[in-house]
Design an enzyme around this catalytic site. Structure first.
Site, short mmCIF file in Angstrom:
data_model
loop_
_atom_site.label_atom_id
_atom_site.label_comp_id
_atom_site.label_asym_id
_atom_site.label_seq_id
_atom_site.Cartn_x
_atom_site.Cartn_y
_atom_site.Cartn_z
N HIS A 109 0.86 -1.18 0.00
CA HIS A 109 0.00 0.00 0.00
C HIS A 109 0.90 1.23 0.00
CE1 HIS A 109 -3.81 -2.02 0.53
NE2 HIS A 109 -3.43 -2.62 1.65
N CYS A 141 -0.36 2.44 -4.45
CA CYS A 141 -1.18 3.62 -4.73
C CYS A 141 -0.38 4.88 -4.43
CB CYS A 141 -2.44 3.60 -3.87
SG CYS A 141 -3.52 2.23 -4.22
#
Length: 443
Positions: A250, A293
């Site tokens: 992430h 991301c």
């Protein structure tokens, strides 16, 4: 000569599934070559299909031709889907009518063998950062065709203007993959289902490209930092021609998460490999791939206005290595023996591919499938296997951008909002970067 026409039941199966096939099928060189090998498609037909500009247009063109290519065309097409890791589409075409009836809900078909789309969202309740998300969508399986080798002629015609790439191994590759996060320290970071697929895909493709690959799973931010520091200090970097670093986690703009919810800054990562901190890799290409991301908003795309079709690829940002100081002073300093010492820019010879785009107003989410891995890593894998033999790495990343731009999927939990992804890359390369796969020159 092919017998005229496809069997009626096969023609109906293709027609019935045409919408799903056009949306999900990957019509690439591998699938077309399989159909050519079975004498289903002629060379001119193959060229006309691959000349289409978008994935959906290539799919539509193929489905238009297949019913006219004889009774063997359907079974050959199903075999080609199987060979290109698109078994779910083959199963869709060949399932029995009874099963088809049971799996229909209203007018929408549900394939129970596929992972249901799930949205992995990092909750926005954390005040210290704008958290990010990854979308888990049904996509295409990573291909496993062997890496195509570079030819003698291509190597000899390009080696002079390119980075040296002849050592065996080519270099060392480090893959750090964070899949499961500490539920106590990082309660808002969901498991990255499908992340283990990406790490295996990268391990296989870089091993075939003659890199010695180290994979580390589920590290804290401090653990990631220690792992990278140890990798940078490897004395055997001296004997190889390049290195690769892949970070899968992430993330937010400029950083990726450790399993403890702490952030590792990407600028620190790049600094660790610069010419001051990693002298054994000076003048050698350093390749980075970041699957994370860079924000929490999803790019839902915009409608293209009428007019000529245009493609705007992200630019290759090249650092100016010629500005070494102020004024007209000689940029080279002389040592005790009067010989010039060449000063290098502190950060050079790097190229980094990002799975999502840093925009002026938003950072896009990275798309990942729970069974088949991320869009970005799938396309990197395909491009390296099929095109590394004769394509500059920067051009490969441009092609990856284009392939990802063609993809779309429904955002989980929404019936009508399609999500888009766009990757980008930055570069401070000073020469051409070809990987020259499976070619070992005699120096």
């Amino acid at each position: 000569m092919l017998e005229c026409g496809m069997l009626e039941r096969d023609r109906l199966a293709l027609r019935k599934r045409s919408a799903v096939l056009c949306k999900q099928m990957v019509v690439d060189e591998l699938l077309i070559q399989s159909l050519q090998a079975d004498d289903i498609l002629t060379e001119s037909m193959a060229e006309s299909i691959l000349a289409e500009q978008t994935s959906q247009k290539r799919s539509w063109r193929l489905l238009f031709l297949l019913p006219k290519r004889g009774p063997r065309a359907f079974s050959s097409f199903c075999s080609a889907l199987q060979d290109t890791e698109q078994q779910h589409l083959r199963a869709l075409l060949t399932q029995s009518p009874e099963k088809d009836g049971r799996e229909r809900h209203g007018d929408r078909f549900v394939d129970s063998s596929l992972p249901l789309p799930t949205q992995e969202v990092i909750a926005a309740k954390r005040a210290r950062t704008h958290e990010s998300m990854e979308m888990s969508l049904d996509a295409d399986s990573p291909i496993t065709t062997p890496v195509l080798p570079c030819t003698d002629d291509f190597y000899l015609s390009h080696c002079q203007q390119s980075y040296r790439m002849g050592s065996s191994p080519r270099g060392f590759a480090l893959v750090i993959s964070n899949v499961t996060f500490d539920p106590c320290a990082a309660p808002d970071l969901d498991p990255r289902k499908g992340g283990e697929v990406d790490e295996e895909v990268l391990r296989k493709v870089f091993t075939e490209l003659d890199y010695l690959v180290t994979v580390r799973r589920d590290l804290t931010a401090q653990g990631m930092q220690m792992c990278i520091e140890q990798f940078c200090r490897r004395p055997d970097h001296r004997t190889v021609d390049s290195c690769v670093v892949c970070l899968l986690s992430h993330g937010v703009e400029g950083a990726v998460y450790g399993t403890d919810g702490q952030l590792l800054q990407l600028d620190w990562v790049f600094e660790s490999f610069d010419n001051a901190h990693c002298p054994l890799l000076q003048n050698k290409p350093k390749m980075f791939f970041i699957q994370a991301c860079r924000g929490e908003e999803m790019d839902c795309g915009v409608e293209q206005i009428d007019g000529p079709e245009r493609t705007c690829s992200p630019s290759c940002e090249q650092r100016d290595a010629g500005r070494e100081g102020e004024g007209d002073a000689d940029s080279r300093q002389r040592g005790e023996m009067g010989r010039p010492r060449i000063k290098l820019p502190q950060r050079s010879d790097m190229i980094c591919g990002f799975a999502s785009l840093k925009g002026q107003r938003l950072c896009t989410a990275a798309m990942r499938n729970t069974k088949r891995g991320s869009w970005f890593i799938q396309e990197i894998n395909t491009a390296l296997r099929l095109r590394a033999r004769d394509t500059h790495l920067a051009d490969i990343l441009v092609q990856v951008n284009g392939r990802i731009k063609e993809r779309e999927g429904y955002a989980p939990g929404t019936a009508h909002h399609r999500c888009k992804e766009m990757s980008e890359f930055t570069s401070s390369l000073c020469k051409d970067l070809y990987l020259f796969p499976k070619y070992h020159p005699q120096y």
